[in-house]
Design an enzyme around this catalytic site. Structure first.
Site, mmCIF file in Angstrom:
data_model
loop_
_atom_site.group_PDB
_atom_site.id
_atom_site.type_symbol
_atom_site.label_atom_id
_atom_site.label_comp_id
_atom_site.label_asym_id
_atom_site.label_seq_id
_atom_site.Cartn_x
_atom_site.Cartn_y
_atom_site.Cartn_z
ATOM 1 C CG HIS A 33 9.502 16.027 35.549
ATOM 2 N ND1 HIS A 33 10.821 16.565 35.256
ATOM 3 C CD2 HIS A 33 9.146 16.841 36.681
ATOM 4 C CE1 HIS A 33 10.938 17.693 35.675
ATOM 5 N NE2 HIS A 33 10.191 17.597 36.681
ATOM 6 N NE ARG A 81 16.181 12.834 41.980
ATOM 7 C CZ ARG A 81 17.207 12.988 42.829
ATOM 8 N NH1 ARG A 81 18.439 13.071 42.511
ATOM 9 N NH2 ARG A 81 16.716 13.884 43.912
ATOM 10 N N PRO A 124 14.243 2.672 43.251
ATOM 11 C CG PRO A 124 12.642 3.055 41.869
ATOM 12 C CD PRO A 124 13.923 3.547 42.286
ATOM 13 C CD GLU A 125 16.529 -1.259 47.722
ATOM 14 O OE1 GLU A 125 16.397 -2.498 48.068
ATOM 15 O OE2 GLU A 125 16.920 -0.491 48.217
#
Length: 269
Positions: A91, A109, A2-3
């Site tokens: 998660h 992740r 994500p930016e």
């Protein structure tokens, strides 16, 4: 990863539900993120009122009276507002509780982070970060001064977080296309007029991405679970071999700084 637009979209989504509410604790289901979640997080934030929800570069900063909580989404993380009674998925590693509401971190992740910083000082991870591209002081004259005499390719300069924050691979590529600048052009070769044009295109690209809810990058979704749609507007990113949307010349791909770079050889000089 994500930016800036994805993180800012998330910030805008969670802030209205949490601002000025008292934190009632934290539930840490898995502390093994990129950096371990502090063991005493629950005791540290319990009873504190959330004063502001801010963004610095690609980090989220939740500010309380005695310190701040630094959150990074890593490559696949997301923050969502859910009822505190909602059963967690596999998660869903962390809940920050505000009464009947939970700020839930999902990170398949586990490359994200959640860290506490005492007092008003910024966290060390924020030290040395560059200028914010949506702030008023980011303008053509600043870019011209900062890039003067540098041989760094324009794209790599924009992606250097010590210079400008939050502009990753996608938005650097898209901004340079809009500005008509070859990504390999040294930043020091851009004159005042081209610097002003590039700044305007960076702002335009980021604002368009914000309006579209960001881009869907792997698992990214906003705080309400909706994906971003800016990827449908890409001019060059990920379009190698496809015709340029402006001139129909095939988009090319080259590797710069170990990252794929996409550009139009005719529109970008």
């Amino acid at each position: 990863m994500p930016e800036l637009p994805e993180v800012e979209t998330t910030r805008r989504g969670i802030a209205p539900a949490l601002l000025h509410r008292s934190c009632t604790g934290a539930i840490v289901r898995n502390p093994r993120l990129r950096h371990p979640v502090p063991d005493d997080l629950d005791a540290t934030i319990r009873g504190l009122e959330l004063g502001s929800v801010e963004r610095r570069a690609k980090y989220m900063v939740l500010r309380f009276a005695t310190g701040s909580l630094l959150i990074h989404l890593g490559m696949s993380g997301s923050l969502r507002i859910v009822p505190a009674t909602t059963e967690p998925d596999k998660h869903d590693h962390l809940d920050i509780l505000f009464g009947d509401t939970a700020l839930r971190l999902r990170d398949p992740r586990r490359f994200g982070l959640v860290l506490w910083q005492d007092g008003p000082a910024p966290h060390p991870l924020l030290a040395g970060l560059g200028i914010e591209p949506l702030n008023d002081d980011f303008d053509g004259p600043w870019l011209h001064r900062a890039g003067r005499d540098r041989k760094t390719p324009s794209k790599l300069f924009l992606m250097d977080g010590h210079q400008v924050v939050g502009i990753g691979n996608i938005y650097a590529s898209e901004s340079l296309f809009r500005a008509g600048i070859d990504p390999a052009t040294p930043i020091g070769e851009l004159g005042p007029r081209r610097c002003t044009r590039l700044v305007a295109c960076i702002r335009e690209t980021l604002q368009d991405a914000l309006a579209a809810g960001g881009s869907t990058l792997r698992d990214f979704v906003s705080s309400d679970g909706a994906p971003g749609y800016f990827q449908q507007q890409y001019f060059v990113y990920g379009r190698a071999g496809e015709p340029c949307r402006k001139c129909a010349t095939p988009i090319r791909k080259r590797i710069m700084g170990q990252r794929a770079t996409f550009f139009c050889p005719r529109c970008q000089r």
